[in-house]
Design a protein around this motif. Structure first.
Motif, PDB file in Angstrom:
ATOM      1  N   SER A   7       2.276  11.203  -2.226  1.00 57.67           N
ATOM      2  CA  SER A   7       1.049  11.602  -2.461  1.00 57.67           C
ATOM      3  C   SER A   7      -0.103  10.419  -3.112  1.00 57.67           C
ATOM      4  O   SER A   7      -1.034  10.190  -2.476  1.00 57.67           O
ATOM      5  CB  SER A   7       0.659  12.758  -2.954  1.00 57.67           C
ATOM      6  OG  SER A   7       1.267  12.833  -4.223  1.00 57.67           O
ATOM      7  N   LEU A  10      -0.091   7.596  -0.237  1.00 58.48           N
ATOM      8  CA  LEU A  10      -1.009   8.023   0.814  1.00 58.48           C
ATOM      9  C   LEU A  10      -2.436   8.152   0.436  1.00 58.48           C
ATOM     10  O   LEU A  10      -3.242   7.927   1.342  1.00 58.48           O
ATOM     11  CB  LEU A  10      -0.416   9.250   1.627  1.00 58.48           C
ATOM     12  CG  LEU A  10       0.881   8.517   2.124  1.00 58.48           C
ATOM     13  CD1 LEU A  10       1.259   9.932   2.859  1.00 58.48           C
ATOM     14  CD2 LEU A  10       0.759   7.776   3.419  1.00 58.48           C
ATOM     15  N   ALA A  11      -2.736   8.486  -1.011  1.00 56.01           N
ATOM     16  CA  ALA A  11      -4.119   8.736  -1.226  1.00 56.01           C
ATOM     17  C   ALA A  11      -5.005   7.399  -1.469  1.00 56.01           C
ATOM     18  O   ALA A  11      -5.940   7.576  -1.202  1.00 56.01           O
ATOM     19  CB  ALA A  11      -4.167   9.355  -2.807  1.00 56.01           C
ATOM     20  N   ALA A  15      -9.441   7.313   4.658  1.00 56.30           N
ATOM     21  CA  ALA A  15      -9.453   8.712   5.380  1.00 56.30           C
ATOM     22  C   ALA A  15      -9.680   8.302   6.854  1.00 56.30           C
ATOM     23  O   ALA A  15      -9.319   9.305   7.566  1.00 56.30           O
ATOM     24  CB  ALA A  15     -10.369   9.690   4.825  1.00 56.30           C
ATOM     25  N   PHE A  18      -6.964   8.759   9.646  1.00 59.07           N
ATOM     26  CA  PHE A  18      -6.531   9.853   9.946  1.00 59.07           C
ATOM     27  C   PHE A  18      -7.268  10.557  10.848  1.00 59.07           C
ATOM     28  O   PHE A  18      -7.361  11.942  10.982  1.00 59.07           O
ATOM     29  CB  PHE A  18      -6.128  10.794   8.847  1.00 59.07           C
ATOM     30  CG  PHE A  18      -5.001  10.290   8.008  1.00 59.07           C
ATOM     31  CD1 PHE A  18      -3.747  10.290   8.464  1.00 59.07           C
ATOM     32  CD2 PHE A  18      -5.205   9.519   6.828  1.00 59.07           C
ATOM     33  CE1 PHE A  18      -2.626   9.936   7.608  1.00 59.07           C
ATOM     34  CE2 PHE A  18      -4.095   8.915   6.011  1.00 59.07           C
ATOM     35  CZ  PHE A  18      -2.950   9.024   6.568  1.00 59.07           C
ATOM     36  N   TRP A  91       3.604  18.214   5.237  1.00 54.04           N
ATOM     37  CA  TRP A  91       2.948  16.825   5.483  1.00 54.04           C
ATOM     38  C   TRP A  91       2.180  17.352   7.011  1.00 54.04           C
ATOM     39  O   TRP A  91       2.559  18.215   7.731  1.00 54.04           O
ATOM     40  CB  TRP A  91       3.745  15.944   5.715  1.00 54.04           C
ATOM     41  CG  TRP A  91       4.578  15.492   4.769  1.00 54.04           C
ATOM     42  CD1 TRP A  91       5.729  16.080   4.204  1.00 54.04           C
ATOM     43  CD2 TRP A  91       4.311  14.171   4.132  1.00 54.04           C
ATOM     44  NE1 TRP A  91       6.022  15.074   3.174  1.00 54.04           N
ATOM     45  CE2 TRP A  91       5.501  14.092   2.947  1.00 54.04           C
ATOM     46  CE3 TRP A  91       3.167  13.193   3.976  1.00 54.04           C
ATOM     47  CZ2 TRP A  91       5.233  12.997   1.904  1.00 54.04           C
ATOM     48  CZ3 TRP A  91       3.463  12.215   3.295  1.00 54.04           C
ATOM     49  CH2 TRP A  91       4.167  12.071   2.122  1.00 54.04           C
ATOM     50  N   ARG A 101       1.932   8.638  11.759  1.00 51.41           N
ATOM     51  CA  ARG A 101       1.376   8.570  10.290  1.00 51.41           C
ATOM     52  C   ARG A 101       1.423   9.890   9.595  1.00 51.41           C
ATOM     53  O   ARG A 101       1.411  10.886  10.372  1.00 51.41           O
ATOM     54  CB  ARG A 101       0.090   8.043  10.476  1.00 51.41           C
ATOM     55  CG  ARG A 101      -0.165   6.572  10.882  1.00 51.41           C
ATOM     56  CD  ARG A 101      -1.565   5.833  10.633  1.00 51.41           C
ATOM     57  NE  ARG A 101      -2.352   6.368  11.652  1.00 51.41           N
ATOM     58  CZ  ARG A 101      -3.380   5.997  11.798  1.00 51.41           C
ATOM     59  NH1 ARG A 101      -4.066   5.250  11.029  1.00 51.41           N
ATOM     60  NH2 ARG A 101      -4.350   6.522  12.620  1.00 51.41           N
ATOM     61  N   ARG A 103      -0.063  12.262   6.334  1.00 46.22           N
ATOM     62  CA  ARG A 103      -0.702  12.923   5.078  1.00 46.22           C
ATOM     63  C   ARG A 103       0.083  14.069   4.312  1.00 46.22           C
ATOM     64  O   ARG A 103       0.247  14.882   5.031  1.00 46.22           O
ATOM     65  CB  ARG A 103      -2.219  13.091   5.479  1.00 46.22           C
ATOM     66  CG  ARG A 103      -2.930  13.331   4.200  1.00 46.22           C
ATOM     67  CD  ARG A 103      -4.186  13.713   4.943  1.00 46.22           C
ATOM     68  NE  ARG A 103      -5.079  12.526   4.208  1.00 46.22           N
ATOM     69  CZ  ARG A 103      -6.387  12.160   4.611  1.00 46.22           C
ATOM     70  NH1 ARG A 103      -7.101  13.088   5.389  1.00 46.22           N
ATOM     71  NH2 ARG A 103      -6.962  11.072   3.965  1.00 46.22           N
TER      72      ARG A 103
END
Length: 106
Positions: A7, A10-11, A15, A18, A91, A101, A103
């Motif tokens: 996390s 990926l943070a 944005a 995605f 996820w 991918r 998130r």
């Protein structure tokens, strides 16, 4: 531990990366079953997961021991639990030109 590390990694992703529609659990299953997928951030592989029949998985961080687990669908997300940690890690997966991918969480 896996969830916290992933996390955090990926943070840091923008944005806008995605923007695609998430794939369903059935699409994820059709894509991943029978494959081993590498997970990377910024081109650096940090782990790999083998997707076995019956929604079973075998995960390992790079250079560490493998951990068996399973995945299931919950609220449109793909959630994983492992033998060493039964805390669900959910996820959302997106299919792009370079593969999947992911998130973490919401």
């Amino acid at each position: 531990m896996r969830a916290l590390l992933l996390s955090c990694l990926l943070a840091a992703l923008p944005a806008a990366g995605f923007a695609e529609e998430p794939i369903s659990a059935a699409e994820f299953e059709a894509y991943a079953t029978g494959k081993t997928l590498s997970y990377a951030v910024g081109g650096q592989v940090y782990g790999a997961e083998q997707y076995l029949p019956g929604r079973r998985v075998l995960w390992a961080f790079k250079g560490e021991e493998c951990n068996y687990g399973r995945w299931y669908e919950e609220d449109g997300k793909v959630c994983f639990v492992y033998e060493h940690d039964a805390t669900p890690q959910c996820w959302t997966f997106y299919r792009g030109a370079e593969g999947l991918r992911a998130r973490f969480g919401d």
